[in-house]
Design a protein around this motif. Sequence first.
Motif, PDB file in Angstrom:
ATOM      1  N   ALA A  21       0.809  -1.221   0.000  1.00  0.00           N
ATOM      2  CA  ALA A  21       0.000   0.000   0.000  1.00  0.00           C
ATOM      3  C   ALA A  21       0.846   1.278   0.000  1.00  0.00           C
ATOM      4  CB  ALA A  21      -0.966  -0.016   1.185  1.00  0.00           C
ATOM      5  N   PRO A  22       1.848   1.421   0.875  1.00  0.00           N
ATOM      6  CA  PRO A  22       2.634   2.663   0.857  1.00  0.00           C
ATOM      7  C   PRO A  22       3.336   2.919  -0.472  1.00  0.00           C
ATOM      8  CG  PRO A  22       3.052   1.412   2.866  1.00  0.00           C
ATOM      9  CD  PRO A  22       2.271   0.523   1.962  1.00  0.00           C
ATOM     10  N   ILE A  23       3.878   1.864  -1.078  1.00  0.00           N
ATOM     11  CA  ILE A  23       4.583   2.042  -2.361  1.00  0.00           C
ATOM     12  C   ILE A  23       3.606   2.439  -3.449  1.00  0.00           C
ATOM     13  CG2 ILE A  23       5.931   0.860  -4.126  1.00  0.00           C
ATOM     14  CD1 ILE A  23       7.143  -0.859  -1.963  1.00  0.00           C
ATOM     15  N   LEU A  24       2.458   1.744  -3.515  1.00  0.00           N
ATOM     16  CA  LEU A  24       1.474   2.063  -4.546  1.00  0.00           C
ATOM     17  C   LEU A  24       0.918   3.472  -4.363  1.00  0.00           C
ATOM     18  CD1 LEU A  24      -0.417  -1.341  -4.760  1.00  0.00           C
ATOM     19  CD2 LEU A  24       0.799  -0.225  -6.637  1.00  0.00           C
ATOM     20  N   ASN A  25       0.628   3.841  -3.123  1.00  0.00           N
ATOM     21  CA  ASN A  25       0.085   5.189  -2.875  1.00  0.00           C
ATOM     22  C   ASN A  25       1.066   6.270  -3.308  1.00  0.00           C
ATOM     23  OD1 ASN A  25      -2.276   4.145  -1.831  1.00  0.00           O
ATOM     24  ND2 ASN A  25      -1.556   4.183   0.291  1.00  0.00           N
ATOM     25  N   LYS A  26       2.348   6.061  -3.019  1.00  0.00           N
ATOM     26  CA  LYS A  26       3.352   7.045  -3.400  1.00  0.00           C
ATOM     27  C   LYS A  26       3.447   7.185  -4.911  1.00  0.00           C
ATOM     28  CE  LYS A  26       8.286   8.116  -2.929  1.00  0.00           C
ATOM     29  NZ  LYS A  26       9.588   7.647  -2.403  1.00  0.00           N
ATOM     30  N   GLU A  27       3.443   6.056  -5.627  1.00  0.00           N
ATOM     31  CA  GLU A  27       3.557   6.101  -7.084  1.00  0.00           C
ATOM     32  C   GLU A  27       2.289   6.678  -7.718  1.00  0.00           C
ATOM     33  OE1 GLU A  27       6.333   5.614  -8.563  1.00  0.00           O
ATOM     34  OE2 GLU A  27       7.283   4.982  -6.682  1.00  0.00           O
ATOM     35  N   ILE A  28       1.137   6.383  -7.153  1.00  0.00           N
ATOM     36  CA  ILE A  28      -0.115   6.935  -7.686  1.00  0.00           C
ATOM     37  C   ILE A  28      -0.173   8.443  -7.464  1.00  0.00           C
ATOM     38  CG2 ILE A  28      -2.626   6.957  -7.365  1.00  0.00           C
ATOM     39  CD1 ILE A  28      -2.439   3.927  -6.812  1.00  0.00           C
ATOM     40  N   ARG A  29       0.265   8.897  -6.286  1.00  0.00           N
ATOM     41  CA  ARG A  29       0.276  10.332  -6.012  1.00  0.00           C
ATOM     42  C   ARG A  29       1.190  11.078  -6.994  1.00  0.00           C
ATOM     43  NH1 ARG A  29       0.411   8.869  -0.525  1.00  0.00           N
ATOM     44  NH2 ARG A  29       2.688   9.215  -0.490  1.00  0.00           N
ATOM     45  N   LYS A  48      -6.275  13.261 -17.699  1.00  0.00           N
ATOM     46  CA  LYS A  48      -6.788  12.198 -18.575  1.00  0.00           C
ATOM     47  C   LYS A  48      -8.033  11.523 -18.002  1.00  0.00           C
ATOM     48  CE  LYS A  48      -4.013   9.874 -21.113  1.00  0.00           C
ATOM     49  NZ  LYS A  48      -3.047   8.911 -21.683  1.00  0.00           N
ATOM     50  N   ARG A  49      -8.509  12.034 -16.878  1.00  0.00           N
ATOM     51  CA  ARG A  49      -9.705  11.508 -16.200  1.00  0.00           C
ATOM     52  C   ARG A  49      -9.558  10.012 -15.923  1.00  0.00           C
ATOM     53  NH1 ARG A  49     -14.003  12.104 -19.892  1.00  0.00           N
ATOM     54  NH2 ARG A  49     -12.461  12.319 -21.540  1.00  0.00           N
ATOM     55  N   ILE A  50      -8.438   9.671 -15.307  1.00  0.00           N
ATOM     56  CA  ILE A  50      -8.136   8.282 -14.960  1.00  0.00           C
ATOM     57  C   ILE A  50      -8.153   8.131 -13.450  1.00  0.00           C
ATOM     58  CG2 ILE A  50      -6.316   6.519 -14.970  1.00  0.00           C
ATOM     59  CD1 ILE A  50      -5.462   7.581 -17.697  1.00  0.00           C
ATOM     60  N   GLY A  51      -8.786   7.095 -12.972  1.00  0.00           N
ATOM     61  CA  GLY A  51      -8.821   6.802 -11.548  1.00  0.00           C
ATOM     62  C   GLY A  51      -8.182   5.464 -11.243  1.00  0.00           C
ATOM     63  N   PHE A  52      -8.023   5.169  -9.960  1.00  0.00           N
ATOM     64  CA  PHE A  52      -7.423   3.908  -9.531  1.00  0.00           C
ATOM     65  C   PHE A  52      -8.382   3.174  -8.594  1.00  0.00           C
ATOM     66  CE2 PHE A  52      -3.725   6.253 -10.899  1.00  0.00           C
ATOM     67  CZ  PHE A  52      -2.908   5.285 -11.449  1.00  0.00           C
ATOM     68  N   LEU A  78       2.736   1.387 -14.009  1.00  0.00           N
ATOM     69  CA  LEU A  78       1.657   2.362 -13.835  1.00  0.00           C
ATOM     70  C   LEU A  78       1.763   3.483 -14.862  1.00  0.00           C
ATOM     71  CD1 LEU A  78       1.512   2.618  -9.936  1.00  0.00           C
ATOM     72  CD2 LEU A  78      -0.077   1.418 -11.447  1.00  0.00           C
ATOM     73  N   THR A  79       2.968   3.902 -15.165  1.00  0.00           N
ATOM     74  CA  THR A  79       3.155   4.949 -16.167  1.00  0.00           C
ATOM     75  C   THR A  79       2.663   4.485 -17.532  1.00  0.00           C
ATOM     76  OG1 THR A  79       5.085   5.805 -14.982  1.00  0.00           O
ATOM     77  CG2 THR A  79       4.849   6.447 -17.278  1.00  0.00           C
ATOM     78  N   ASN A  80       2.974   3.247 -17.884  1.00  0.00           N
ATOM     79  CA  ASN A  80       2.486   2.703 -19.151  1.00  0.00           C
ATOM     80  C   ASN A  80       0.963   2.622 -19.160  1.00  0.00           C
ATOM     81  OD1 ASN A  80       4.904   2.440 -20.420  1.00  0.00           O
ATOM     82  ND2 ASN A  80       4.982   0.218 -20.379  1.00  0.00           N
TER      83      ASN A  80
END
Length: 334
Positions: A184-192, A201-205, A229-231
């Motif tokens: 969770a911490p890694i994913l949250n940081k990368e999503i932020r 781009k009106r994209i959600g997670f 995630l970038t891709n």
Amino acid sequence: MIRKYITEKRSWLLLLAVLQLIIIFVAYIDSAIPLLPVLYIVLLNTMLCLAFVYLRYSRETRFYRSLASWDQIYELQAVLDPGSPMERLVHEAVSAQTDRYKRESSVNVGLLESEKDELLAWIHEVKTPLTAMQLMIERLPDETLQRQMMYEWLRIHHLLDQQLHQKRIPFIRNDLFIEKVGLAPILNKEIRALKSWCISKRIGFDVELEAETVLTDGKWLAFMLRQLLTNAVKYSEASDIVIRSREEGGHVVLVIEDSGQGMDPRDLPRIYDKGFTSSRFRQEGAATGMGLYLTRQVAEPLQIRLHAASVLGQGSVFTLTFPRENDFQRLTGM
């Protein structure tokens, strides 16, 4: 080897054969010389020559056989000591060439190391003005301009990050620190970090983590997730990126699924090749063909199995299967 040996000695063998034929010819035209004893002598000479060639073959080719089986590294211990002047000449030439290659290789390695250190230092220096630029962009009053500039800033930051990690990957095994890491911490940081891009781009997670911890190196896992995630964001539009984790047979499985443009089935076997860009997006010029290649390079030492599936026009699914604790027994000493 025997064919090459015969080819090498062909002129001598032909000379011996011609001499025997001359003896037979002289005995044939000179009636004073009995032909049968001469034929007997020629037969003995031929048998003696064949025996001599057979015995000399193993002795004279021993050095060259060792040279042929040499594994082409910069050490000559596998090559036998020369036994004749010609073999010594070859050995001296090979030794001199090997020494020269060693010197050139040492110089080239030094230059590459120096270039790598300079590039890493440059990347770290560039990060300082990039951070200042990010703060200035966040203060812009025009939200549209802010999002556009933040997107370009993010692209530059992403490319520098790729370059930095690409230079470190050859030495990744010296940099691994395997421990239990929270997803969770890694994913949250990368999503932020992708927030401004996703908003434009009106994209959600949609994140649902049944299995919350994995056994891996947190820093390198973050790099892998950043590429995936970038891709997913790059090739999606106005849709959700679904992230799920579960436990399966003692392994934690992380799934990243997007509803983007997907990939051509003929491209799937090559997506991890260095520099490969999809046949659909080749003309756009935005893809570097390095993201998934670097992801696979990091996944191997982390013992993460990476699997991709895609349907053209419907999206892609990347699955990361993490190792169990006993799979890392041979890496814990690093």
